[in-house]
Motif scaffolding. Structure first.
Motif, short mmCIF file in Angstrom:
data_model
loop_
_atom_site.label_atom_id
_atom_site.label_comp_id
_atom_site.label_asym_id
_atom_site.label_seq_id
_atom_site.Cartn_x
_atom_site.Cartn_y
_atom_site.Cartn_z
N THR A 208 -9.38 -5.87 -13.95
CA THR A 208 -9.06 -5.73 -12.53
C THR A 208 -9.80 -4.52 -11.95
O THR A 208 -10.32 -4.59 -10.83
CB THR A 208 -7.55 -5.54 -12.31
OG1 THR A 208 -6.85 -6.35 -13.24
CG2 THR A 208 -7.15 -5.93 -10.90
N GLY A 227 -2.89 -6.87 -11.56
CA GLY A 227 -2.56 -5.46 -11.40
C GLY A 227 -3.46 -4.58 -12.24
O GLY A 227 -4.32 -5.07 -12.97
N PHE A 228 -3.22 -3.29 -12.13
CA PHE A 228 -3.95 -2.35 -12.96
C PHE A 228 -3.10 -2.07 -14.21
O PHE A 228 -3.40 -2.52 -15.29
CB PHE A 228 -4.25 -1.06 -12.18
CG PHE A 228 -4.91 0.00 -13.03
CD1 PHE A 228 -6.17 -0.21 -13.55
CD2 PHE A 228 -4.27 1.20 -13.30
CE1 PHE A 228 -6.78 0.76 -14.35
CE2 PHE A 228 -4.88 2.17 -14.08
CZ PHE A 228 -6.13 1.95 -14.60
N ALA A 229 -2.00 -1.39 -14.03
CA ALA A 229 -1.09 -1.15 -15.15
C ALA A 229 -0.20 -2.37 -15.33
O ALA A 229 0.10 -3.08 -14.37
CB ALA A 229 -0.25 0.09 -14.87
N ARG A 232 5.43 -3.61 -17.60
CA ARG A 232 6.30 -2.89 -18.52
C ARG A 232 6.02 -1.38 -18.46
O ARG A 232 6.94 -0.56 -18.42
CB ARG A 232 6.08 -3.41 -19.94
CG ARG A 232 7.16 -3.01 -20.93
CD ARG A 232 6.89 -3.67 -22.29
NE ARG A 232 5.53 -3.43 -22.75
CZ ARG A 232 5.17 -2.38 -23.49
NH1 ARG A 232 6.06 -1.50 -23.83
NH2 ARG A 232 3.92 -2.22 -23.87
N ILE A 234 4.71 0.30 -15.96
CA ILE A 234 5.15 0.85 -14.68
C ILE A 234 6.66 1.07 -14.68
O ILE A 234 7.16 2.11 -14.28
CB ILE A 234 4.74 -0.09 -13.52
CG1 ILE A 234 3.22 -0.24 -13.49
CG2 ILE A 234 5.26 0.44 -12.18
CD1 ILE A 234 2.73 -1.30 -12.56
N PRO A 243 10.39 -4.62 -7.94
CA PRO A 243 10.85 -5.59 -6.94
C PRO A 243 10.34 -7.01 -7.26
O PRO A 243 9.32 -7.18 -7.92
CB PRO A 243 10.24 -5.08 -5.64
CG PRO A 243 9.17 -4.13 -6.02
CD PRO A 243 9.52 -3.60 -7.37
N PHE A 246 6.49 -8.46 -7.32
CA PHE A 246 5.58 -7.33 -7.50
C PHE A 246 4.38 -7.76 -8.35
O PHE A 246 4.55 -8.46 -9.34
CB PHE A 246 6.35 -6.19 -8.18
CG PHE A 246 5.56 -4.94 -8.43
CD1 PHE A 246 5.05 -4.20 -7.37
CD2 PHE A 246 5.32 -4.50 -9.72
CE1 PHE A 246 4.33 -3.04 -7.60
CE2 PHE A 246 4.60 -3.33 -9.96
CZ PHE A 246 4.11 -2.60 -8.89
N GLN A 247 3.18 -7.36 -7.96
CA GLN A 247 1.95 -7.66 -8.70
C GLN A 247 1.63 -9.15 -8.81
O GLN A 247 0.97 -9.58 -9.74
CB GLN A 247 1.99 -7.05 -10.10
CG GLN A 247 1.92 -5.52 -10.10
CD GLN A 247 1.82 -4.95 -11.49
OE1 GLN A 247 2.56 -5.34 -12.38
NE2 GLN A 247 0.90 -4.02 -11.69
N PHE A 251 1.57 -10.76 -3.40
CA PHE A 251 1.75 -9.31 -3.20
C PHE A 251 0.39 -8.68 -2.88
O PHE A 251 0.26 -7.87 -1.96
CB PHE A 251 2.36 -8.74 -4.48
CG PHE A 251 2.53 -7.24 -4.52
CD1 PHE A 251 3.69 -6.65 -4.05
CD2 PHE A 251 1.55 -6.43 -5.07
CE1 PHE A 251 3.86 -5.27 -4.13
CE2 PHE A 251 1.71 -5.06 -5.14
CZ PHE A 251 2.87 -4.47 -4.67
N HIS A 255 -1.01 -6.91 0.58
CA HIS A 255 -1.46 -5.52 0.62
C HIS A 255 -2.96 -5.39 0.87
O HIS A 255 -3.52 -4.29 0.81
CB HIS A 255 -1.05 -4.79 -0.66
CG HIS A 255 0.41 -4.45 -0.67
ND1 HIS A 255 1.36 -5.31 -1.17
CD2 HIS A 255 1.08 -3.38 -0.21
CE1 HIS A 255 2.55 -4.77 -1.02
NE2 HIS A 255 2.41 -3.60 -0.44
N PHE A 257 -5.72 -6.88 -0.72
CA PHE A 257 -6.74 -6.85 -1.77
C PHE A 257 -7.30 -8.23 -2.13
O PHE A 257 -8.18 -8.33 -2.97
CB PHE A 257 -6.18 -6.15 -3.02
CG PHE A 257 -5.91 -4.70 -2.72
CD1 PHE A 257 -6.97 -3.81 -2.62
CD2 PHE A 257 -4.63 -4.25 -2.47
CE1 PHE A 257 -6.74 -2.48 -2.30
CE2 PHE A 257 -4.40 -2.92 -2.14
CZ PHE A 257 -5.45 -2.03 -2.06
#
Lengths: 280, 326
Positions: A208, A227-229, A232, A234, A243, A246-247, A251, A255, A257
């Motif tokens: 990513t 996602g990046f991280a 788990r 995070i 939430p 999320f990711q 999402f 945002h 992207f």
């Protein structure tokens, strides 16, 4: 009281009369738990016919969905080597061997050139089944080669990402593939050849944070983890629950992207339009 | 003084030295010869310990609480320095600092991860773990450097990019990817040095350059030894093994051709003689910039991309790989 009474305990039928249910006939959806036949699933672009859940598929399945029938595989002769003699619970050479055997692939990415509604396209598609789609030297080199091929033949490039990130067993070499792929992509940009980045479930870590986020168009399959991280990590860092949603692709679209999300059944049409609208 | 676990023999020697010095102050005994003897012993012990450090010991050294950080080096190396803040989109990240400095008459943009020197400052700096705005601030400064034809100097010292919820919302991955893409084609020279920890995407996010150096007792890897242990060994206890397996030291990185040079540290690590360390660092950076400025920008960019294009190890099918003897 029941109508029938079992006279003898246990299974009485001899093993040789046992009837096997053939494997691969049924698919139970991971999302809605509904069962459908594999045939139905295939005809529905490997989406659950009941809930549209996009099942994880391999590079060749994408080639079948996207290309006009036949396509040519490129750079098939590259193999990963255990340059660092890396051993954790298992030697890396063993992991490579069993991954090759299990998947019938040479590494976590396959490159092919073909036509989409008569328009040429180079696709580099990742396979999650090969050591989690992790990026080592071969993945980086094949993307590099795909970029060179696109440049030489003036054909748009698409990368289908499906990866847990960098391949730890190649340590800094895998890290440098982030720099390598990103640096080589600048040549494609300079030559004015479009690069489409298609993110599928899952796309995380170093993948990513390099070529997957660098498309002229970034687009994704519905509900993919991107996602990046990893979630788990995070969760452990912030010590709070994450939430809902999320990711996910949705999402990331929200945002800013991703350019859009596309259902697998419309993927081929959309790609053909993209190539056309970029003038190729 | 802070002693790491493998420096224990040194600690007791220093203890003895301190005691003898106290006795000497009382003025009853002539302790001079004893002090001399102990000092030689300390020097030799230190040499012994430091001539053969394991990967994990170097990781520990790179995290030594007294180790100099980016702002220390900047202040030592530059007669003038103006720190610049903010990414112009969202915030000012405290984990990445940057600005314009004067390196012996040469104006440069310096960017680096910054760790805190005490508990409060460590939190303030988020332990050197940058958010997307940190990488975007770095990119803003690099683009400015490009406009004014100033070389870019990056100092890397991070346990990783911050794995937080907001970092994901604001596109941590995109910020790092964008930096890689833009640094590859920046028209001014870029010289990067790992001065402490070089962990993964967080490090390479300001780490793509014409020259990449590592200080002797630093590490550069795709993952920290602790996280590697937790993923591959499924527990936190194999960090030493992971550190060896990852081959993350400066020597390894140089041997693999992934970095361009190793900058020697004073015996005992950068923190034992930080001023000398800063001088050596400055010397290397200046020399690199002078060499790079000889090149035409287009030529330099091509060489930079070619350098990274060659990184990787693989075999072609004809070369036979699957039944390699083990």
């Amino acid at each position: 009281m029941g109508w029938f009474k079992r006279l003898k305990d246990g299974i009485q039928t001899a093993t040789k009369y046992k009837k096997e249910a053939p494997d691969g006939l049924w698919y139970k959806c991971k999302s809605c738990s509904e069962t459908s036949t594999v045939k139905e699933l295939k005809e529905n672009f490997f989406k659950c016919p009941k809930c549209d859940y996009h099942v994880r598929i391999g590079s060749h399945d994408y080639f079948d969905i996207i290309f006009d029938g036949k396509y040519n595989e490129l750079f098939e002769d590259l193999y990963s080597v255990d340059f660092l003699e890396f051993t954790d619970l298992k030697p890396y050479t063993e992991r490579l061997k069993s991954a090759r055997k299990k998947t019938d692939l040479t590494d976590a990415i396959t490159v092919a050139v073909g036509k989409v509604k008569k328009r040429a396209l180079v696709i580099a598609a990742m396979d999650f089944s090969f050591i989690g789609g992790s990026m080592g030297s071969v993945v980086g080199e094949k993307i590099g080669n795909a970029i060179d091929y696109s440049l030489e033949h003036k054909i748009p490039l698409m990368v289908i990402s499906k990866s847990g990130g960098a391949r730890m067993m190649e340590s800094a070499f895998s890290l440098m593939q982030m720099a390598k792929t990103s640096a080589k992509l600048t040549r494609l940009a300079k030559a004015g050849i479009p690069y489409f980045s298609f993110l599928t479930d899952p796309t995380t870590g170093g993948v990513t944070a390099s070529f997957a986020m660098l498309g002229d168009i970034n687009f994704a399959e519905p509900k993919a983890l991107i996602g990046f991280a990893g979630p788990r990590v995070i969760k452990e860092t912030i010590k709070k629950d994450l939430p809902e949603g999320f990711q996910t692709s949705e999402f990331l679209l929200e945002h800013g992207f991703l350019d859009f999300i596309v259902d697998r059944s419309e993927l081929r049409d959309r790609i053909a339009d993209m190539i056309h609208l970029f003038g190729y | 003084m802070v002693f790491l676990d493998f420096e224990k023999p040194l600690e007791s020697l220093y203890h003895q030295l301190e005691k003898i010095q106290q006795v000497g102050e009382e003025g009853v005994l002539d302790v001079e010869p004893m002090i001399k003897e102990l000092e030689t012993k300390i020097r030799n012990t230190r040499k012994d310990i430091y001539s053969n450090l394991t990967g994990w010991q170097k990781v520990q050294l790179s995290r030594h609480p007294e180790r100099p950080y980016t702002l220390y080096y900047i202040n030592q190396m530059c007669r003038k320095f103006i720190e610049l803040h903010g990414d112009r989109y969202y915030a000012d990240d405290k984990a990445i600092v940057g600005g314009i400095g004067n390196l012996d008459g040469m104006n440069v943009v310096i960017i680096g991860q910054q760790k805190g020197v005490n508990t409060k400052m460590r939190q303030f700096r988020n332990f050197g773990m940058a958010n997307p705005e940190g990488y975007r601030k770095a990119l803003r400064l690099m683009k400015m450097a490009e406009r004014f034809n100033m070389p870019v100097v990056c100092l890397i010292d991070t346990p990783g990019a911050f794995p937080g919820l907001e970092a994901e919302e604001r596109g941590q991955a995109e910020a790092i990817a964008r930096n890689l893409f833009e640094m590859a084609q920046l028209r001014v020279p870029i010289v990067c040095t790992v001065i402490g920890e070089g962990a993964s995407g967080g490090a390479i996010g300001i780490g793509l350059g014409d020259r990449v150096y590592m200080l002797e007792n630093t590490w550069y890897s795709v993952i920290s030894p602790e996280s590697c242990s937790s993923i591959l060994w499924r527990n936190w206890d194999n960090k030493e093994l992971a550190a060896e397996a990852l081959k993350l030291t400066a020597e390894h990185m140089f041997e693999f051709g992934l970095i361009d040079d190793i900058i020697k540290e004073p015996l005992g690590g950068a923190h034992t003689a930080p001023e000398d360390m800063a001088k050596a660092l400055k010397r290397h950076i200046k020399k690199a910039i002078q060499e790079l400025q000889e090149m035409d920008p287009d030529e330099r960019i091509e060489a930079r991309i070619d350098k990274y294009s060659q990184m990787g190890h693989y075999e072609r099918a004809g070369e036979k790989v699957e039944d390699k003897p083990e």
